[in-house]
Scaffold this active site. Sequence first.
Site, PDB file in Angstrom:
ATOM      1  N   LYS A 116       0.868  -1.191   0.000  1.00  0.00           N
ATOM      2  CA  LYS A 116       0.000   0.000   0.000  1.00  0.00           C
ATOM      3  C   LYS A 116       0.896   1.229   0.000  1.00  0.00           C
ATOM      4  CE  LYS A 116      -3.294   1.956   3.303  1.00  0.00           C
ATOM      5  NZ  LYS A 116      -4.287   1.543   4.300  1.00  0.00           N
ATOM      6  N   ASP A 167     -16.329  -0.287   1.608  1.00  0.00           N
ATOM      7  CA  ASP A 167     -15.088  -0.810   1.003  1.00  0.00           C
ATOM      8  C   ASP A 167     -14.038  -1.100   2.071  1.00  0.00           C
ATOM      9  OD1 ASP A 167     -15.409   2.144   0.945  1.00  0.00           O
ATOM     10  OD2 ASP A 167     -13.280   2.113   0.502  1.00  0.00           O
TER      11      ASP A 167
END
Length: 490
Positions: free
Chosen positions: A119, A259
């Site tokens: 990430k 999400d």
Amino acid sequence: MNGSDPLSWSPDGGFRFDNSWARDLPGTFVAQAPDPAPAPVLVVLNRALAADLGLDADSLAAHPEWFAGGGLPPGAEAVALAYAGHQFGGFSPQLGDGRAHLLGEHLGPDGRRWDIQLKGSGRTPFSRGGDGKAVLGPMLREYLISEAMAALAVPTTRSLAVALTGEDVWRDSGRMPGAVVARVASSHLRVGSFQFWSARGDTPQLARLADYAIARHDPDLVGQGGRILAFFDRVVARQAALIAQWMGLGFVHGVMNTDNMTISGETIDYGPCAFMEGYAPGTVFSSIDRQGRYAFANQPLILGWNLARLAEALVPLIPGARDAVVDDLNDRLSAIAPRYHDEWLAVMRAKLGLDGAEPGDGALVDDLLAAMAGADWTLTFRRLADAAEGDLAPLKGLFADFSAMEAWLPRWRARLAPGAARAMRAQNPAVIPRNHMVEAALTAANQGDMAPFHALLAEVTDPFADRPGREAFTLPAPMGFGDYVTFCGT
Ligand code: AMP
Ligand code: MG
């Protein structure tokens, strides 16, 4: 860099990739490599986690480019995943990994499958206006808090490493060191993954995704009739148990968008999250949560709201007349609040040292919460263990006005299991990641000093021990620290 026994050193890091998402779910990802990092440097490596996963930490340490970008470990196939999601109540049909790359799925020594994801590793087709990057502070924050949660026995994604890319990234606060976190998850399937195909009306893709999720998380349901409803019930059970654990710890996730809600029941996406200090149901830390949608006490309501979105997405997969399917799902949705309440009460009973279940327990907990308004959440429970042993002074010191507690304590004592203090200390942490300590550690890290980060990490990953010398890590922020505000993890 090699370990003491060169024969046990695996140059491939010990990775055993088997990339089922890339193989089985075409259309649900885009192949995309992480950006190369100009000067990759590992700043933290989770050797204990590496060992659990059957990875060779010395070999990982020799390959900072695997974690910062610029080279993939053997067997990785980098992809960015597509998903949709409701963000603060508004639906976006396409979000996706805008700054993350799934390297693949590593099979651990016991055969369990783990997503390895970077990430902060660069732009993807899902980046929209974003730069695809992340900076050191928030990536270290994710590492620290996810590892603290794991030590607190809360289901969570884990952090394997944080690496500097050697590139500066521009943020509102100026130039910051660019960094990447390597995240390990039992999967990155989210409520929003289902919403992605449901919003497109693509039932075959939705069905493929559901069967994939069932194979990964509920393999006993594979091939069964009625499996979609059974799968939904499993997700409900996992998420209800998870949120009950958050509530027991005073954890505020801060951005419970659909999400950011997993199918696995793991906590994911440590952006603006923080632990509450003084108990206040309306506690919000995130700068963007102006309405308090994701406030501490709202989290159980959002649990139900998000699962209703999952139920809607699954409707086309459930056989039967649509009205009957919707009625059935509505019944299941109505059962979430009582189910959550049972989970929460079980958590609170354990925190309070109560054995078994008695009808008055709910009121006993509610009355404690009313009495402890403003008192430090973590320390109140920790010091109730002292009170269980007859030492009231530490608890009293937390309260400006102890009168409501004076009235409550005899009711609790009458219900207390004998010898409960020990069990209570195994439920109620002495140390959580206190906001002022986290900020101090990240500020030092930004200036190149990792020592405070490592000191804090050692404390928060051993949360239940009473040890001399750790008092500074147990205390609330000093008055001067003020109200804590967090920013989304960009
Ligand atoms: P999050 O709030 O981290 O869950 O992210 C929400 C969405 O914004 C996801 O689709 C992310 O991939 C995307 N996103 C967040 N930060 C960035 C960034 N710096 N560049 C591109 N996309 C981002
Ligand atoms: Mg997210």
